[in-house]
Design a protein around this motif. Sequence first.
Motif, mmCIF file in Angstrom:
data_model
loop_
_atom_site.group_PDB
_atom_site.id
_atom_site.type_symbol
_atom_site.label_atom_id
_atom_site.label_comp_id
_atom_site.label_asym_id
_atom_site.label_seq_id
_atom_site.Cartn_x
_atom_site.Cartn_y
_atom_site.Cartn_z
ATOM 1 N N LYS A 4 0.644 7.249 2.054
ATOM 2 C CA LYS A 4 -0.597 7.138 1.593
ATOM 3 C C LYS A 4 -0.467 7.066 0.139
ATOM 4 C CE LYS A 4 -4.993 9.548 2.766
ATOM 5 N NZ LYS A 4 -5.432 10.747 3.630
ATOM 6 N N ILE A 17 -0.615 -0.749 -6.444
ATOM 7 C CA ILE A 17 -0.732 -0.763 -4.829
ATOM 8 C C ILE A 17 0.397 -1.901 -4.216
ATOM 9 C CG2 ILE A 17 -2.321 -1.633 -3.089
ATOM 10 C CD1 ILE A 17 -4.800 -0.398 -5.174
ATOM 11 N N VAL A 42 -3.660 -7.330 1.305
ATOM 12 C CA VAL A 42 -3.898 -5.990 0.779
ATOM 13 C C VAL A 42 -4.472 -5.993 -0.284
ATOM 14 C CG1 VAL A 42 -2.938 -3.698 0.288
ATOM 15 C CG2 VAL A 42 -2.324 -4.952 2.380
ATOM 16 N N CYS A 46 -8.045 -4.670 -1.674
ATOM 17 C CA CYS A 46 -8.167 -3.713 -2.792
ATOM 18 C C CYS A 46 -9.018 -4.222 -4.032
ATOM 19 C CB CYS A 46 -6.940 -3.314 -3.048
ATOM 20 S SG CYS A 46 -5.884 -2.260 -1.896
ATOM 21 N N LEU A 64 -5.267 4.113 0.346
ATOM 22 C CA LEU A 64 -4.577 3.196 1.263
ATOM 23 C C LEU A 64 -3.700 4.044 1.985
ATOM 24 C CD1 LEU A 64 -3.603 0.428 2.427
ATOM 25 C CD2 LEU A 64 -2.242 0.425 0.225
ATOM 26 N N PHE A 75 -3.298 -0.866 8.224
ATOM 27 C CA PHE A 75 -3.516 -0.501 6.601
ATOM 28 C C PHE A 75 -4.894 -0.150 6.877
ATOM 29 C CE2 PHE A 75 -0.482 -4.070 6.658
ATOM 30 C CZ PHE A 75 0.464 -3.709 5.867
ATOM 31 N N LEU A 77 -7.774 1.352 4.275
ATOM 32 C CA LEU A 77 -8.610 1.351 2.891
ATOM 33 C C LEU A 77 -9.995 2.054 3.102
ATOM 34 C CD1 LEU A 77 -7.553 -2.122 2.163
ATOM 35 C CD2 LEU A 77 -6.880 -0.133 0.338
#
Length: 136
Positions: A4, A17, A42, A46, A64, A75, A77
Amino acid sequence: MTNKIRVSCDRKNLKTIRTFVTDTLSPVHLSEITLNQIILAVDEICANLIIHSNKEDSQKNLCLTIRYDNREIIFELEDNGTPFVQANYKAPNIHDNIKAGKKGGVGVALVNRIMDKVEYSVKGSTNICRMHKLLA
């Protein structure tokens, strides 16, 4: 395995990230192409959360979480910005955008093609985007 990261909603954290995703998935045996597609997906979500949902407010955060086993990678978010309403989303015609020289607007469509399942939900004041990538 679960990993995380929590970052402020600042564009400069997109690199952090991407590195986090790369490092977390290093034990998973993925082709370079698949890994790069996952990183792109991802990154797109993001970026949307940082830019559109949270208006690049560095006082806000996004979290995340990456979980994986031998079957799939998940994943998740979370943020507290303006929620993305999937029912209001209309997929763009990518070919028309290219012809018109339009930049942007294809991220969600790209994510939907890369990931096997993408879910959006709201729990209280928390927005959740959960993406699944099957490994089989």
